[in-house]
Design a protein around this motif. Structure first.
Motif, short mmCIF file in Angstrom:
data_model
loop_
_atom_site.label_atom_id
_atom_site.label_comp_id
_atom_site.label_asym_id
_atom_site.label_seq_id
_atom_site.Cartn_x
_atom_site.Cartn_y
_atom_site.Cartn_z
N LYS A 193 0.83 -1.20 0.00
CA LYS A 193 0.00 0.00 0.00
C LYS A 193 0.87 1.25 0.00
O LYS A 193 0.64 2.20 -0.76
CB LYS A 193 -0.93 0.00 1.21
CG LYS A 193 -1.87 1.20 1.24
CD LYS A 193 -2.82 1.12 2.44
CE LYS A 193 -3.74 2.33 2.45
NZ LYS A 193 -4.65 2.30 3.64
N LYS A 196 2.63 1.60 -3.34
CA LYS A 196 1.72 2.11 -4.37
C LYS A 196 1.55 3.62 -4.23
O LYS A 196 1.57 4.37 -5.22
CB LYS A 196 0.37 1.41 -4.24
CG LYS A 196 -0.67 1.89 -5.27
CD LYS A 196 -1.89 0.99 -5.26
CE LYS A 196 -2.74 1.20 -4.03
NZ LYS A 196 -3.50 2.45 -4.12
N GLU A 197 1.41 4.10 -3.01
CA GLU A 197 1.26 5.54 -2.77
C GLU A 197 2.53 6.28 -3.12
O GLU A 197 2.50 7.40 -3.63
CB GLU A 197 0.88 5.78 -1.31
CG GLU A 197 -0.52 5.28 -0.96
CD GLU A 197 -0.84 5.48 0.51
OE1 GLU A 197 0.07 5.86 1.27
OE2 GLU A 197 -2.01 5.24 0.91
N GLY A 200 2.62 6.81 -6.69
CA GLY A 200 1.52 7.62 -7.18
C GLY A 200 0.53 6.83 -8.01
O GLY A 200 -0.11 7.37 -8.93
N GLU A 202 -2.93 4.60 -8.74
CA GLU A 202 -4.32 4.54 -8.29
C GLU A 202 -5.02 3.41 -9.01
O GLU A 202 -4.91 3.27 -10.23
CB GLU A 202 -5.05 5.86 -8.59
CG GLU A 202 -4.62 7.02 -7.71
CD GLU A 202 -5.42 8.28 -8.02
OE1 GLU A 202 -5.90 8.40 -9.17
OE2 GLU A 202 -5.58 9.13 -7.13
N TYR A 203 -5.72 2.57 -8.25
CA TYR A 203 -6.55 1.54 -8.86
C TYR A 203 -7.88 2.14 -9.26
O TYR A 203 -8.25 3.23 -8.83
CB TYR A 203 -6.77 0.39 -7.86
CG TYR A 203 -5.52 -0.40 -7.53
CD1 TYR A 203 -4.38 -0.32 -8.32
CD2 TYR A 203 -5.50 -1.23 -6.41
CE1 TYR A 203 -3.25 -1.04 -8.02
CE2 TYR A 203 -4.36 -1.96 -6.09
CZ TYR A 203 -3.23 -1.85 -6.90
OH TYR A 203 -2.12 -2.56 -6.59
N ASP A 204 -8.61 1.39 -10.07
CA ASP A 204 -9.95 1.85 -10.46
C ASP A 204 -10.79 2.13 -9.23
O ASP A 204 -11.52 3.13 -9.17
CB ASP A 204 -10.64 0.79 -11.33
CG ASP A 204 -9.95 0.61 -12.66
OD1 ASP A 204 -9.16 1.50 -13.05
OD2 ASP A 204 -10.21 -0.41 -13.34
N ASP A 206 -9.94 3.12 -6.40
CA ASP A 206 -9.53 4.31 -5.66
C ASP A 206 -10.27 5.56 -6.14
O ASP A 206 -10.38 6.55 -5.41
CB ASP A 206 -8.02 4.54 -5.79
CG ASP A 206 -7.21 3.43 -5.13
OD1 ASP A 206 -7.74 2.83 -4.17
OD2 ASP A 206 -6.07 3.18 -5.57
N VAL A 207 -10.73 5.53 -7.37
CA VAL A 207 -11.45 6.69 -7.93
C VAL A 207 -12.91 6.33 -8.22
O VAL A 207 -13.56 6.94 -9.07
CB VAL A 207 -10.75 7.20 -9.21
CG1 VAL A 207 -9.43 7.85 -8.88
CG2 VAL A 207 -10.55 6.08 -10.23
#
Length: 228
Positions: A193, A196-197, A200, A202-204, A206-207
Motif C-alpha cells: 500500500k 503504491k502511494e 503515485g 491509483e486503482y480503479d 480508488d477513484v
C-alpha cells in the motif's frame, strides 16, 4: 492713440484678430490665421506696424523678431470679488454641464435599449420558429412514447463496437498491469500500500470506477434492445 481704422481695412481686420486672441503673436501667426481674408503677409506686417506705431496694440522686439499683443488697458480686469463670483458661476455651469451629460447618457441608453428590442415582424418570425421547434420536439416525444427507436441500427452497432473495443482494451491493460505489478512486488519487502502511494498509483476502485459496471451496462443495453 490713433483713430480706429475703417472696419473693412486690413488694419481693422488685424486689430480685431489681435484683440480676440489676446496673446503674444508674430506676423506669421497673424498671416496664417487671416488667409481667409486674402491678405498678403506684407500688408499684414504693415498693418501690425501701423497699429503698433499708433498705439492701438503693444509690441516688443526680441532680436529681429517683433511680438505683438493686444493692449491690456482696454480690458476690464475683475477685482477679487468679481473673480470669486466668476468662479462660483463657472462651478455652477460645470455642474449643469455634468447633469446635461448624464441626462444625454440616459437618453442614449434608452435609445439603445429600444433599438435592441425586437420589432413586431421579428417577434412573429421568432414565434413561428419556436412553434416549429416545439412541434418537432412533440413529434420526437410521441415516437419515444410509441417505442420507436430513433437511432439507426448501423449507428447503434458502430457505437456498441467502439464501446466494446474500449472495454476490451481496459480489461487487457488492467490484466497487463496486474501481471507486471505482481512480478515486481512478489519478493518486495515493502508494504504494498505504501509502495503504491509512493509511486503515485491509483486503482480503479480508488477513484470509484468499476470495469464490471461498464461491462454490465453494455449487456443491459443489448437486453433492452432485444426486448423491443
Amino acid at each position: 492713440m490713433a483713430p480706429a481704422p475703417k472696419s473693412d481695412s486690413a488694419e481693422a481686420i488685424v486689430l480685431n484678430f489681435v484683440n480676440e486672441q489676446n496673446r503674444p503673436l508674430n506676423s506669421q501667426n497673424v498671416a496664417d490665421a487671416l488667409q481667409k481674408f486674402n491678405l498678403k503677409k506684407a500688408s499684414i506686417q504693415k498693418a501690425l506696424d501701423n497699429l503698433a506705431d499708433g498705439g492701438r496694440i503693444s509690441f516688443k522686439e526680441y532680436g529681429k523678431q517683433k511680438i505683438y499683443l493686444a493692449r491690456q488697458d482696454q480690458f476690464d480686469i475683475p477685482n477679487s470679488e468679481e473673480l470669486t463670483q466668476m468662479k462660483e458661476e463657472n462651478a455652477r455651469l460645470q455642474k449643469q454641464l455634468e447633469e446635461q451629460r448624464k441626462a444625454i447618457g440616459e437618453v442614449e441608453g434608452e435609445i439603445k435599449a429600444l433599438q435592441s428590442n425586437l420589432t413586431l415582424e421579428q417577434i412573429r418570425a421568432k414565434e413561428a420558429k419556436l412553434k416549429m421547434e416545439v412541434k418537432e420536439m412533440e413529434d420526437k416525444l410521441e415516437k419515444l412514447r410509441g417505442g420507436v427507436t430513433l437511432v439507426k441500427p448501423e449507428d447503434r452497432e458502430a457505437v456498441e463496437k467502439l464501446y466494446t473495443d474500449k472495454i476490451s482494451q481496459w480489461r487487457k491493460r488492467k490484466r497487463m498491469f496486474k501481471d507486471l505489478w505482481d512480478a515486481i512486488t512478489e519478493n518486495s519487502p515493502k508494504n504494498l500500500k505504501e509502495f503504491k502511494e509512493e509511486l503515485g498509483l491509483e486503482y480503479d476502485e480508488d477513484v470509484d470506477v468499476s470495469l464490471q459496471s461498464f461491462g454490465d451496462m453494455l449487456q443491459r443495453g443489448k437486453k433492452r434492445l432485444r426486448g423491443q
